[in-house]
Enzyme design. Sequence first.
Site, PDB file in Angstrom:
ATOM      1  N   ASN A   7       0.874  -1.172   0.000  1.00 25.48           N
ATOM      2  CA  ASN A   7       0.000   0.000   0.000  1.00 25.48           C
ATOM      3  C   ASN A   7       0.912   1.224   0.000  1.00 25.48           C
ATOM      4  O   ASN A   7       1.523   1.557   1.017  1.00 25.48           O
ATOM      5  CB  ASN A   7      -0.909  -0.009   1.237  1.00 25.48           C
ATOM      6  N   GLU A  34      -3.919   1.913  -2.874  1.00 23.74           N
ATOM      7  CA  GLU A  34      -4.018   3.349  -2.570  1.00 23.74           C
ATOM      8  C   GLU A  34      -3.155   4.184  -3.519  1.00 23.74           C
ATOM      9  O   GLU A  34      -2.309   4.975  -3.089  1.00 23.74           O
ATOM     10  CB  GLU A  34      -3.663   3.637  -1.107  1.00 23.74           C
ATOM     11  N   ASP A 147      -4.107  -4.999   0.780  1.00 26.89           N
ATOM     12  CA  ASP A 147      -4.438  -4.404   2.074  1.00 26.89           C
ATOM     13  C   ASP A 147      -5.879  -4.810   2.382  1.00 26.89           C
ATOM     14  O   ASP A 147      -6.819  -4.264   1.814  1.00 26.89           O
ATOM     15  CB  ASP A 147      -4.279  -2.881   1.996  1.00 26.89           C
ATOM     16  N   ASN A 149      -7.282  -4.527   5.379  1.00 29.59           N
ATOM     17  CA  ASN A 149      -7.825  -3.737   6.486  1.00 29.59           C
ATOM     18  C   ASN A 149      -8.492  -4.637   7.530  1.00 29.59           C
ATOM     19  O   ASN A 149      -9.569  -4.339   8.049  1.00 29.59           O
ATOM     20  CB  ASN A 149      -8.801  -2.677   5.965  1.00 29.59           C
ATOM     21  N   ASP A 218      -1.887  -6.280   5.875  1.00 23.86           N
ATOM     22  CA  ASP A 218      -1.559  -6.585   4.484  1.00 23.86           C
ATOM     23  C   ASP A 218      -1.262  -8.076   4.386  1.00 23.86           C
ATOM     24  O   ASP A 218      -0.385  -8.589   5.089  1.00 23.86           O
ATOM     25  CB  ASP A 218      -0.349  -5.764   4.029  1.00 23.86           C
ATOM     26  N   ASP A 247       2.728   4.552   5.310  1.00 24.85           N
ATOM     27  CA  ASP A 247       2.545   3.994   6.647  1.00 24.85           C
ATOM     28  C   ASP A 247       2.467   2.459   6.620  1.00 24.85           C
ATOM     29  O   ASP A 247       2.400   1.821   7.668  1.00 24.85           O
ATOM     30  CB  ASP A 247       1.319   4.592   7.352  1.00 24.85           C
ATOM     31  N   HIS A 248       2.505   1.881   5.419  1.00 24.75           N
ATOM     32  CA  HIS A 248       2.602   0.433   5.247  1.00 24.75           C
ATOM     33  C   HIS A 248       4.014   0.068   4.800  1.00 24.75           C
ATOM     34  O   HIS A 248       4.722   0.882   4.204  1.00 24.75           O
ATOM     35  CB  HIS A 248       1.636  -0.065   4.167  1.00 24.75           C
TER      36      HIS A 248
END
Length: 258
Positions: A7, A34, A147, A149, A218, A247-248
């Site tokens: 991501n 993303e 991802d 989530n 992930d 942030d991943h």
Amino acid sequence: MRIATFNVNGVNGRLPVLLRWLAESSPDIVCLQELKAPDERFPAAAIEAAGYEAIWHGQKSWNGVAILSRVGTPIETRRGLPGGDDDAQSRYIEAAVNGVLVAGLYLPNGNPRPGPKFDYKLAWFERLIAHAASLIESGLPVALAGDFNVMPTPRDVYKPERWTEDALFAPEVRAAFARLLEQGWADALRTLHPQETIYTFWDYFRNAYARNAGLRIDHLLLSPALAGRLADAGVDAHVRGWEKASDHAPTWIALTDG
């Protein structure tokens, strides 16, 4: 063959990070999430210069998924999940690449819960489960990567007691993930590292990365026809520490030859 999911949290804004990681790690196939860019803004030329062919399903400002390959042209087989003809969110792309069917996904966040965003997450998950069942039934070697989530278990989240009301750790969402695995999918990281603390995401706030206060959201899920080729799996966690990083962190698997 190495397959990764990442991501990128904005493919144009973090293009230097992506290109640096591609040069360092040389994954064969990459699922990106993303993108946060419409189709015409995807940095195809820069990706090609790095040695990768690509297909993508973009969306202005939000979402967006792509599949990159340096081991053959990705032959697109699906864009968007079945049952979503009126769904404007770009969250799923699927392609045949080098003898493997690769499905890249970005499952909705779902917060705040309860509410319409959480309802959309659950509905999207049901569409994914239905399509994933057909992929299992096909008998093909399939990698379902992206991802999700979802933190599947308390082991996958730092201080799980703080996440009991969050859509990523909701009982309904974890149950949906469990139902997906029950179809026969192998969670690659947990197959090889069943007890380890492994995270793939660290928030930008509260010094989360330095404290290793992360989440494992992930995932790379392998169909029975592919799971037997799993040789290694891991997370390039150091990438999260780079300047202007997502942030991943990239998550990857290594497969033996089929």
